[in-house]
Motif scaffolding. Structure first.
Motif, short mmCIF file in Angstrom:
data_model
loop_
_atom_site.label_atom_id
_atom_site.label_comp_id
_atom_site.label_asym_id
_atom_site.label_seq_id
_atom_site.Cartn_x
_atom_site.Cartn_y
_atom_site.Cartn_z
N TYR A 158 5.00 81.43 -0.89
CA TYR A 158 6.27 81.67 -1.56
C TYR A 158 6.69 83.13 -1.38
O TYR A 158 5.84 84.01 -1.39
CB TYR A 158 6.15 81.45 -3.07
CG TYR A 158 5.74 80.07 -3.49
CD1 TYR A 158 6.66 79.03 -3.55
CD2 TYR A 158 4.42 79.79 -3.85
CE1 TYR A 158 6.28 77.77 -3.96
CE2 TYR A 158 4.04 78.53 -4.26
CZ TYR A 158 4.96 77.52 -4.31
OH TYR A 158 4.59 76.27 -4.72
N VAL B 90 11.59 81.93 -7.08
CA VAL B 90 11.21 81.68 -5.70
C VAL B 90 12.43 81.78 -4.80
O VAL B 90 13.46 81.18 -5.06
CB VAL B 90 10.54 80.30 -5.55
CG1 VAL B 90 10.33 79.94 -4.09
CG2 VAL B 90 9.23 80.26 -6.30
N HIS C 230 5.01 88.32 -1.72
CA HIS C 230 4.60 87.01 -1.22
C HIS C 230 3.41 86.51 -2.03
O HIS C 230 2.55 87.29 -2.42
CB HIS C 230 4.21 87.09 0.25
CG HIS C 230 5.34 87.45 1.14
ND1 HIS C 230 6.26 86.53 1.57
CD2 HIS C 230 5.73 88.63 1.64
CE1 HIS C 230 7.17 87.13 2.32
NE2 HIS C 230 6.87 88.41 2.38
N SER D 78 0.68 83.04 -2.03
CA SER D 78 0.31 81.80 -1.36
C SER D 78 -0.77 81.10 -2.16
O SER D 78 -1.54 81.73 -2.87
CB SER D 78 -0.17 82.07 0.07
OG SER D 78 -1.33 82.85 0.05
N PHE E 266 10.13 78.53 -10.37
CA PHE E 266 11.04 78.20 -9.28
C PHE E 266 12.37 78.94 -9.35
O PHE E 266 13.06 79.08 -8.35
CB PHE E 266 11.24 76.69 -9.17
CG PHE E 266 10.08 76.01 -8.49
CD1 PHE E 266 9.78 76.26 -7.17
CD2 PHE E 266 9.25 75.16 -9.20
CE1 PHE E 266 8.71 75.66 -6.54
CE2 PHE E 266 8.17 74.56 -8.59
CZ PHE E 266 7.89 74.81 -7.25
N ILE F 291 8.73 85.65 -3.58
CA ILE F 291 9.16 85.66 -4.97
C ILE F 291 9.86 86.97 -5.30
O ILE F 291 9.44 88.04 -4.84
CB ILE F 291 7.94 85.48 -5.90
CG1 ILE F 291 7.27 84.14 -5.62
CG2 ILE F 291 8.34 85.60 -7.36
CD1 ILE F 291 5.98 83.92 -6.36
N GLU G 179 6.15 70.19 -2.60
CA GLU G 179 6.53 71.57 -2.85
C GLU G 179 6.64 71.85 -4.33
O GLU G 179 6.81 72.98 -4.74
CB GLU G 179 7.89 71.87 -2.19
CG GLU G 179 7.85 71.82 -0.69
CD GLU G 179 9.21 72.14 -0.10
OE1 GLU G 179 10.15 72.40 -0.87
OE2 GLU G 179 9.32 72.11 1.11
N ILE H 68 10.18 79.08 0.52
CA ILE H 68 8.95 78.29 0.49
C ILE H 68 8.57 77.95 1.91
O ILE H 68 9.41 77.45 2.67
CB ILE H 68 9.15 76.98 -0.32
CG1 ILE H 68 9.54 77.28 -1.75
CG2 ILE H 68 7.88 76.14 -0.26
CD1 ILE H 68 9.90 76.06 -2.55
#
Length: 70
Positions: free
Chosen positions: A5, A63, A17, A19, A60, A7, A34, A66
């Motif tokens: 991601y 974010v 980032h 992960s 989310f 973010i 996802e 993705i």
């Protein structure tokens, strides 16, 4: 399989980032999923240390990108 991601923290506007490996060394949770976000372990902003995953919706919202990989 994993997810990365990009973010942008809504608290301090830091971009970073994050992960996560969805398989945890076993069978993967879901194929092409996802929407899974780890909720038990906090994901924190490296800049302000605020928790970003108190709820899936809150996570989310922050974010920007993705990326899935096998």
């Amino acid at each position: 399989m994993g997810i990365a991601y990009q973010i942008k923290c809504k608290h301090c506007n830091a971009e970073f980032h994050y992960s996560q490996d969805q398989s945890f060394g076993m069978l993967q949770r879901c194929v092409g999923c996802e929407s899974y976000v780890e909720m038990e372990s906090p994901i924190r902003c490296p800049s302000c240390n605020k928790r970003l995953n108190a709820t899936k919706e809150e996570f989310f919202e922050q974010v920007q990108t993705i990326i899935d990989w096998d």
